[in-house]
Design a protein around this motif. Structure first.
Motif, PDB file in Angstrom:
ATOM      1  N   ASP A  62       0.841  -1.186   0.000  1.00 34.34           N
ATOM      2  CA  ASP A  62       0.000   0.000   0.000  1.00 34.34           C
ATOM      3  C   ASP A  62       0.886   1.248   0.000  1.00 34.34           C
ATOM      4  N   ALA A 118       0.139   4.410   0.255  1.00 35.30           N
ATOM      5  CA  ALA A 118      -0.200   5.398   1.272  1.00 35.30           C
ATOM      6  C   ALA A 118       0.454   5.058   2.610  1.00 35.30           C
ATOM      7  N   GLY A 139       3.441   7.555   3.629  1.00 34.73           N
ATOM      8  CA  GLY A 139       2.717   8.504   4.461  1.00 34.73           C
ATOM      9  C   GLY A 139       3.184   8.566   5.901  1.00 34.73           C
TER      10      GLY A 139
END
Length: 348
Positions: free
Chosen positions: A305, A307, A311
């Protein structure tokens, strides 16, 4: 402006590097091998040239089309890709996909890696063993403990398993280390042994390549490499076979990379030669030579993922096939561009 370290000189890392340099950042790329471009790899044997990793570049966006135009000699293969099933039965491929150009270069697909590396500081044959968070940035260390450099932020682009090992060996906040390690562990890969076989004749077929559609055949991909301009002497044949994960795993330890003479072909390579003749429906004769290359991390079977990875606000960023979740050169380049823009926008 920031000092950026990029680990890995595959196309994602190089594309990100170009983006960051364009925005005025100072970039150093660290690459453990002598090559540029990762799977965009070209070799030369006995007057032949062949791409033993990625086979061509698609350019479905204006940005990718502009990249193609910027590299002299770009040529569309201009022939379709057909499909075949586990029984070896061939069928015409997807009409829409076959209408898209398949770009190659007369000097080899590694012209793409060289173009993306132009103007970047790339330290080749340099392995980053671990990172240490030091103040507002990171120190990069070699295996012998020597300092390779310092950076405000680091972009990691090697395959997920290698990136996970680097993160695990690094001096980082334990919670961050756990988050990144857990996410990177989600990505798995299929192995691939690439066999290149040269012949004294060419099969007469209407396609450039065929791809297995049901993963029920020992061959995943077969291509007539000699249709690429400048790759093979006139009238000779050059066949690429990218073997399926199961076949590659079975023969992984027994088959060493390198070039083999026709009288020294081990049984698995002779088996693959038989598949080449069956799929082309031709008597190709005895191979002039065979070249074998191994890709432990050929294609992601599952991805991470983005993100989650990008992130964390830690100054560590991630790009490449394992972030995209597909082994496609154009997607890796686009991902590198996008992550480079993100790194710039987050006011490094």
């Amino acid at each position: 402006m920031a000092q950026i370290a990029i680990i890995g000189a595959g196309v994602a890392g190089l594309a990100a590097g170009q983006t960051l340099v364009r925005h005025g950042h100072t970039v150093t790329v660290y690459e453990k091998s002598r090559g540029l471009g990762g799977r965009v790899a070209t070799r030369r044997v006995a007057g032949f040239r062949f791409d033993h990793g990625a086979q061509y570049l698609k350019a479905p966006t204006p940005e990718l089309a502009a990249l193609v135009r910027s590299i002299p000699g770009a040529t569309d293969i201009g022939l379709p890709v057909w499909t075949f099933d586990g029984a070896g039965t061939l069928s015409p491929g997807d009409e829409a996909q076959n209408a898209e150009p398949k770009w190659v270069w007369p000097t080899g697909l590694n012209a793409l890696g060289k173009a993306l590396a132009a103007g970047l500081e790339v330290q080749q044959e340099t392995l980053v063993e671990r990172l240490a968070h030091t103040g507002g940035g990171y120190t990069l260390y070699a295996a012998d403990g020597g300092v390779l450099g310092h950076a405000d932020a680091v972009l990691l682009t090697p395959p997920a398993a290698q990136t996970a090992a680097l993160i695990a060996a690094s001096d980082l906040d334990p919670a961050l280390q756990h988050t990144l390690g857990t996410e990177l562990a989600r990505s798995t890969y299929r192995r691939c042994i690439t066999l290149t076989l040269a012949y004294a004749r060419r099969p007469a077929v209407p396609w450039y390549a065929v791809v297995n559609s049901d993963r029920q055949h020992p061959v995943s991909w077969l291509a007539r490499e000699h249709v690429k301009p400048g790759y093979a002497p006139a009238d000779t044949g050059l066949i690429i076979l990218q073997m399926a994960d199961a076949w590659s795993t079975i023969h992984w330890e027994a088959l060493a990379k390198g070039t083999l003479a026709p009288d020294a072909l081990p049984a698995p390579v002779q088996e693959a030669h038989g598949y080449a003749q069956a799929l082309t429906n031709a008597n190709l004769g005895v191979p002039l030579w065979a070249n074998l290359q191994r890709w432990r991390y050929a294609l992601p079977a599952s991805g991470c993922d983005e993100a989650t990875l990008n992130g964390t606000g830690s100054g560590l960023y991630f790009a490449g096939d394992y972030v995209v979740g597909q082994g496609r050169v154009h997607l890796a380049i686009a991902n590198g561009w996008a992550v480079g823009e993100r790194m710039h926008s987050e006011a490094l």
